[in-house]
Scaffold this active site. Structure first.
Site, short mmCIF file in Angstrom:
data_model
loop_
_atom_site.label_atom_id
_atom_site.label_comp_id
_atom_site.label_asym_id
_atom_site.label_seq_id
_atom_site.Cartn_x
_atom_site.Cartn_y
_atom_site.Cartn_z
N ASP A 116 38.30 -18.43 -14.81
CA ASP A 116 38.22 -17.38 -14.18
C ASP A 116 37.06 -17.43 -13.04
OD1 ASP A 116 39.80 -15.07 -15.43
OD2 ASP A 116 38.61 -15.45 -17.30
N ASP A 174 47.58 -13.70 -14.79
CA ASP A 174 46.21 -13.41 -14.32
C ASP A 174 45.64 -14.49 -13.38
OD1 ASP A 174 46.81 -12.34 -16.80
OD2 ASP A 174 44.88 -11.76 -17.20
N1 GLY Z 1 41.95 -11.50 -17.11
C1 GLY Z 1 41.84 -10.79 -18.26
C2 GLY Z 1 42.20 -9.40 -18.09
O1 GLY Z 1 42.88 -8.98 -17.03
O2 GLY Z 1 42.23 -8.69 -19.11
#
Ligand code: GLY
Length: 397
Positions: A116, A174
């Site tokens: 992330d 994601d």
């Molecule tokens: N990347 C985690 C979410 O979108 O919840």
């Protein structure tokens, strides 16, 4: 066939919409919402004097503000929003606040335990560098990009998303959102390895995450020794074959950016096809704020996810730049509709309420019973980004 369907759907949905047909009050609305966001986030900053604590959400138990440390995946959204609000206002107090909230994230540049880092570092330092040319920010970002690609496996062609769980090499859709950071890193350093990794990751994602209808699985688990797919499933969605709303929005945004950065028409087609899936979905409500999952069994009583809507609107406003005029009008109209809904009292907070978040009614993980029907910093971030993108459109008209 697909393109005929494209035309028919959009023709009937948005029959007479042209850029010039857009209501004249949209520009005023955008300005009002940005001014509101600025004031609301000033209050948010005042309520959290310790920069090491970042806003996260509202507790469903007692309604209080829930914060996070810098290692939470969302830590870059509040500083990133402050940078956008500084860009909007030129306000020196907001600049100081954006710098202060960004500085505390520096330690995450060595964090190799998460995929992330795009959210954490590129939204904060990345926006800061874009607006200030601060070379210290650039250096922090380069270190962070190296940490991010330490999670890449060349046999698979992907960056590993999570270290937790029983998977061997989990990749969630994601992760498309982290590629912008890597494209930037190649531009800045001249080192093509960041670009190559981003392209490989995007290609693998098209190959293995996307179904024939251009909906996406949430998670694909790979064998790290052979590169083979072990399993395709969901974690935050309703069921393995469902279309978890935020995942669809992340992928859509990610392929739009991948096209911008590479010019590869395959990514443009992917983004257009995902848009078609989303905008034409029978379960997309008329007000354009998706249910938390397009296949949630409890529809029409399912919770809505404002975060998916704000991500979607921002990406539509980018994608409209790369397509023909008819399609651009369709995307603009859809983005406008989303922004109008999110700006209405149904979703937008009253001043000083909602723990000073901007939007209400997002869903973090419904199956995890976590952050259900609450404000979330990323819903706010992409809402502000979309408002800024509307401003840019108006400035260029
Ligand atoms: N990347 C985690 C979410 O979108 O919840």
């Amino acid at each position: 066939m697909r393109s005929i369907i494209h035309c028919l759907i959009f023709f009937s949905l948005f029959l007479s919409c042209t850029r010039t047909d857009r209501s004249e009050d949209l520009s005023q609305l955008v300005d009002e919402e940005l001014s509101f966001s600025l004031e609301q986030y000033k209050l948010m900053a005042q309520s959290l004097p310790d920069a090491n604590r970042l806003p996260r959400t509202t507790s469903r138990d007692d309604g209080s503000l829930v914060t996070s440390g810098t290692d939470w995946w969302c830590s870059g959204f509040f500083p990133g929003s402050l940078w956008y609000l500084y860009e909007y206002s030129g306000n020196p107090e907001i600049l100081a606040e954006a710098k202060r909230r960004t500085a505390v994230l520096e330690r995450e540049k060595f964090n190799t335990g998460t995929h992330d880092l795009g959210f954490m570092l590129f939204n904060s330092f990345g926006n800061g560098y874009r607006l200030t040319d601060d070379l210290q920010y650039r250096d922090i970002l380069i270190t962070g990009a190296k940490s991010l690609i330490s999670r890449y496996n060349d046999t698979i062609g992907c960056i590993q998303s999570w270290d937790h769980g029983n998977w061997q090499f989990p990749v969630i859709v994601d992760n498309m959102m982290n590629l912008e950071y890597l494209f930037w890193a190649t531009r800045i350093t001249g080192d093509s390895s960041f670009y190559r990794i981003a392209v490989n990751h995007a290609n693998k994602t098209i190959q293995n995450h996307y179904r024939d209808d251009w909906s996406s699985y949430h998670l694909v688990d790979y064998n790290p020794s052979t590169g083979e797919v072990i399993k395709k499933q969901t974690v935050q969605g309703a069921f393995d074959e469902s279309a978890w709303a935020r995942g669809q929005a992340w992928g859509f945004y990610g392929f739009t950016v991948a096209f911008r950065e590479t010019g590869n028409p395959e990514y443009l087609e992917a983004a257009k096809n995902i848009a078609l899936f989303l905008l034409n979905h029978p379960n997309l409500p008329d007000d354009m704020v998706p249910y938390w999952d397009f296949n949630a069994p409890e529809i029409p009583d399912a919770k809505r996810d404002a975060s998916s809507a704000s991500i979607l609107s921002s990406a539509l406003l980018e994608l409209q730049r790369y397509v023909d005029e008819d399609l651009a009008n369709t995307y603009m109209h859809a983005a406008e509709k989303i922004i109008r809904t999110l700006s209405s009292p149904s979703y937008r907070s009253e001043p000083g309420e909602n723990n000073n978040f901007i939007l209400m009614h997002s869903v973090g993980s419904l199956p995890g019973n976590s952050e259900v029907d609450v404000p979330l910093t990323y819903a706010d971030y992409y809402y502000i980004e979309a408002l800024m993108r509307f401003r840019e459109v108006f400035a260029n008209e």
